[in-house]
Design an enzyme around this catalytic site. Structure first.
Site, PDB file in Angstrom:
ATOM      1  N   GLN A  30      74.035 -89.355  -8.743  1.00 37.62           N
ATOM      2  CA  GLN A  30      72.398 -88.055  -8.655  1.00 37.62           C
ATOM      3  C   GLN A  30      74.106 -87.456  -7.262  1.00 37.62           C
ATOM      4  O   GLN A  30      74.047 -85.991  -7.891  1.00 37.62           O
ATOM      5  CB  GLN A  30      71.899 -88.128  -7.682  1.00 37.62           C
ATOM      6  CG  GLN A  30      70.932 -88.873  -9.002  1.00 37.62           C
ATOM      7  CD  GLN A  30      70.049 -87.828  -9.367  1.00 37.62           C
ATOM      8  OE1 GLN A  30      70.594 -86.732  -9.602  1.00 37.62           O
ATOM      9  NE2 GLN A  30      69.325 -88.515 -11.066  1.00 37.62           N
ATOM     10  N   ASP A  85      67.401 -96.004  -1.052  1.00 40.79           N
ATOM     11  CA  ASP A  85      66.297 -95.721  -0.370  1.00 40.79           C
ATOM     12  C   ASP A  85      66.095 -96.851   0.684  1.00 40.79           C
ATOM     13  O   ASP A  85      66.156 -96.357   1.791  1.00 40.79           O
ATOM     14  CB  ASP A  85      64.832 -96.417  -1.471  1.00 40.79           C
ATOM     15  CG  ASP A  85      64.973 -95.525  -2.561  1.00 40.79           C
ATOM     16  OD1 ASP A  85      65.151 -93.819  -2.412  1.00 40.79           O
ATOM     17  OD2 ASP A  85      64.360 -95.872  -3.414  1.00 40.79           O
ATOM     18  N   GLN A  88      68.801 -95.345   3.653  1.00 38.02           N
ATOM     19  CA  GLN A  88      68.602 -94.484   4.216  1.00 38.02           C
ATOM     20  C   GLN A  88      68.148 -94.127   5.553  1.00 38.02           C
ATOM     21  O   GLN A  88      68.490 -93.324   6.365  1.00 38.02           O
ATOM     22  CB  GLN A  88      67.210 -93.421   3.621  1.00 38.02           C
ATOM     23  CG  GLN A  88      68.254 -93.387   2.349  1.00 38.02           C
ATOM     24  CD  GLN A  88      67.266 -92.093   0.656  1.00 38.02           C
ATOM     25  OE1 GLN A  88      66.053 -92.046   1.926  1.00 38.02           O
ATOM     26  NE2 GLN A  88      67.787 -92.350  -0.136  1.00 38.02           N
ATOM     27  N   HIS A 110      63.618 -88.458  -3.898  1.00 36.83           N
ATOM     28  CA  HIS A 110      62.544 -89.781  -4.040  1.00 36.83           C
ATOM     29  C   HIS A 110      61.507 -89.838  -3.088  1.00 36.83           C
ATOM     30  O   HIS A 110      61.912 -88.934  -1.792  1.00 36.83           O
ATOM     31  CB  HIS A 110      63.330 -90.778  -4.230  1.00 36.83           C
ATOM     32  CG  HIS A 110      61.941 -91.417  -3.996  1.00 36.83           C
ATOM     33  ND1 HIS A 110      61.201 -91.690  -5.086  1.00 36.83           N
ATOM     34  CD2 HIS A 110      62.380 -93.208  -4.711  1.00 36.83           C
ATOM     35  CE1 HIS A 110      60.597 -92.541  -5.670  1.00 36.83           C
ATOM     36  NE2 HIS A 110      61.292 -93.513  -4.782  1.00 36.83           N
ATOM     37  N   GLY A 136      71.971 -88.673 -13.256  1.00 38.73           N
ATOM     38  CA  GLY A 136      73.325 -88.327 -12.204  1.00 38.73           C
ATOM     39  C   GLY A 136      74.218 -87.276 -13.695  1.00 38.73           C
ATOM     40  O   GLY A 136      74.242 -86.109 -14.056  1.00 38.73           O
ATOM     41  N   ASP A 197      55.809 -92.949  -9.794  1.00 40.26           N
ATOM     42  CA  ASP A 197      57.453 -93.179 -10.193  1.00 40.26           C
ATOM     43  C   ASP A 197      57.657 -94.310  -9.795  1.00 40.26           C
ATOM     44  O   ASP A 197      57.796 -95.441 -10.641  1.00 40.26           O
ATOM     45  CB  ASP A 197      58.556 -92.346  -9.548  1.00 40.26           C
ATOM     46  CG  ASP A 197      60.044 -92.517  -9.205  1.00 40.26           C
ATOM     47  OD1 ASP A 197      60.552 -92.350  -9.973  1.00 40.26           O
ATOM     48  OD2 ASP A 197      60.834 -93.450  -8.870  1.00 40.26           O
ATOM     49  N   GLU A 201      57.760 -97.621 -13.196  1.00 39.24           N
ATOM     50  CA  GLU A 201      59.152 -98.594 -13.340  1.00 39.24           C
ATOM     51  C   GLU A 201      58.714 -99.546 -13.466  1.00 39.24           C
ATOM     52  O   GLU A 201      58.938-100.414 -13.854  1.00 39.24           O
ATOM     53  CB  GLU A 201      60.099 -98.323 -11.435  1.00 39.24           C
ATOM     54  CG  GLU A 201      61.121 -97.257 -12.168  1.00 39.24           C
ATOM     55  CD  GLU A 201      61.511 -96.447 -10.313  1.00 39.24           C
ATOM     56  OE1 GLU A 201      62.494 -95.750 -10.380  1.00 39.24           O
ATOM     57  OE2 GLU A 201      60.825 -97.852  -9.579  1.00 39.24           O
ATOM     58  N   GLU A 233      63.643-107.175 -33.890  1.00 34.69           N
ATOM     59  CA  GLU A 233      62.599-107.100 -34.259  1.00 34.69           C
ATOM     60  C   GLU A 233      62.200-107.253 -32.968  1.00 34.69           C
ATOM     61  O   GLU A 233      61.401-106.072 -32.791  1.00 34.69           O
ATOM     62  CB  GLU A 233      62.477-108.433 -34.572  1.00 34.69           C
ATOM     63  CG  GLU A 233      62.413-108.295 -35.761  1.00 34.69           C
ATOM     64  CD  GLU A 233      62.517-107.635 -36.833  1.00 34.69           C
ATOM     65  OE1 GLU A 233      61.809-106.367 -36.366  1.00 34.69           O
ATOM     66  OE2 GLU A 233      63.778-107.266 -38.152  1.00 34.69           O
ATOM     67  N   SER A 258      55.899 -96.664 -41.415  1.00 31.59           N
ATOM     68  CA  SER A 258      55.756 -96.662 -42.279  1.00 31.59           C
ATOM     69  C   SER A 258      53.763 -96.989 -42.582  1.00 31.59           C
ATOM     70  O   SER A 258      53.489 -97.470 -41.102  1.00 31.59           O
ATOM     71  CB  SER A 258      55.892 -98.765 -42.766  1.00 31.59           C
ATOM     72  OG  SER A 258      55.253 -99.478 -42.206  1.00 31.59           O
TER      73      SER A 258
END
Length: 352
Positions: A30, A85, A88, A110, A136, A197, A201, A233, A258
């Site tokens: 980002q 995170d 920070q 965030h 990003g 968020d 997740e 599958e 289908s």
């Protein structure tokens, strides 16, 4: 509930950031996209990194002045924190807060650090969020095509003594600078963004889907079916369905499959994701809302990520990974990435 207002280019006051210095702390997925887009939009952007960061040379080659985080904070008027995170809070305490003058604006991608209580900013700064709803490299590529990725903005606080409304104006101008207003920008709150968020997740996009894929794969293999058939599958064809949902919604997806698949969908799906599963989802949401998840994750990080790394390693050993790797080699049209080469892939993205 009334539909959210969608802000477009006409709603952003570009002059708000003109003549200002914008700092992006960190130069990952980002960070590099925000920095490059803002620079191409005509704004002055600097990059804050620790001296031995591998991103220093990358950022310099792309035309940015690179400084230490502390120096970048001192020099900038608006500072975006674009680092993981769990890193920070330490960066904020050590390098940002001591150099953050009153009246400046702190931008987050965030809501976790602020709403989770990991960072408690002083009352004399603006605290906002600009969160694109895409990775990003997509934020960058869409901008280069004169398009944009939708984004969320939020205002955690308007700084004491700062002109009322300036925080939102900066958030909209920043979102505009990265191209988000070309698509649309929606205002939310740090609380709403963080809780939805993390829930998405954990319960659906990552945790829910990966657990569902593996459970389906195991059910077929344990019943005696070839693992290759089980992979096709329960995993490979998931992209076909998700693409239809992204393009046209769930009803649109059902229009394209289908009648047999449709009947199985509406009659059997609710037996798998039933009231018990939804009850567990509500428990997960409660853990997020009460802060239990954040405390658990912070403790895990501070304890050295032992359980985290073990669970990831166990996942890599699952039979579905070995089968999938072999089958994907038969599909030249499918984009492939070796997770061991993630750093090389990152470098390729930011050097575009």
């Amino acid at each position: 509930m009334a539909p959210a207002r969608i802000y477009k280019e006409k709603d952003a006051n570009k002059s708000i950031l003109k003549g200002k210095t914008l700092a992006v702390i960190g130069y990952g997925s980002q960070g590099h996209a925000h920095a490059l887009n803002l620079k191409d939009s005509g704004y002055k952007v600097i990059i804050g990194l620790y001296p031995k960061s591998k991103s220093v040379e990358v950022a310099k080659k792309q035309g940015f002045k690179v400084m230490s985080t502390a120096e970048a904070v001192k020099a900038a008027d608006v500072i975006m924190l674009s680092v993981p995170d769990m890193k920070q809070a330490d960066i904020y305490t050590k390098d940002i807060e001591p150099n953050l003058e009153a009246g400046k604006t702190l931008v987050f991608l965030h809501g976790l650090a602020i709403h989770g209580g990991l960072i408690k900013p002083r009352a004399d700064i603006n605290v906002i969020m600009v969160a694109p709803k895409g990775p990003g490299h997509t934020v960058r590529s869409q901008y280069c095509e004169n398009k944009g990725v939708p984004a969320l903005i939020a205002i955690a606080q308007e700084g004491k003594g700062i002109k009322k409304g300036l925080a939102k104006a900066i958030a909209l101008a920043w979102a505009d600078g990265i191209g988000a207003t070309r698509a649309g920008v929606i205002e939310t709150t740090f609380k709403e963004e963080m809780e939805t968020d993390l829930f998405g997740e954990q319960a659906v996009l990552c945790g829910g889907v990966s657990a569902l894929i593996k459970a389906g794969f195991e059910t077929l293999v344990e019943a005696g079916y070839k693992p290759e058939m089980a992979y096709f599958e329960c995993c490979h064809e998931l992209k076909l369905i998700v693409d239809l949902i992204i393009q046209s919604g769930i009803s649109g997806m059902r229009f394209s499959i289908s009648e047999t698949a449709k009947y199985g969908d509406v009659t059997r799906g609710p037996r798998v994701v039933d009231a018990k599963a939804k009850k567990e989802m509500k428990k997960i949401l409660k853990e997020i809302q009460t802060g239990k998840f954040t405390k658990e994750w912070v403790k895990e990080y501070k304890d050295g990520l032992k359980n985290y790394n073990k669970l990831l390693a166990d996942g890599e050993k699952h039979q579905i990974e070995k089968v999938g790797q072999r089958l994907r080699s038969l599909m030249p049209w499918a984009a492939k990435q070796n997770i061991k080469g993630a750093q090389a892939s990152y470098s390729a993205i930011v050097n575009k």
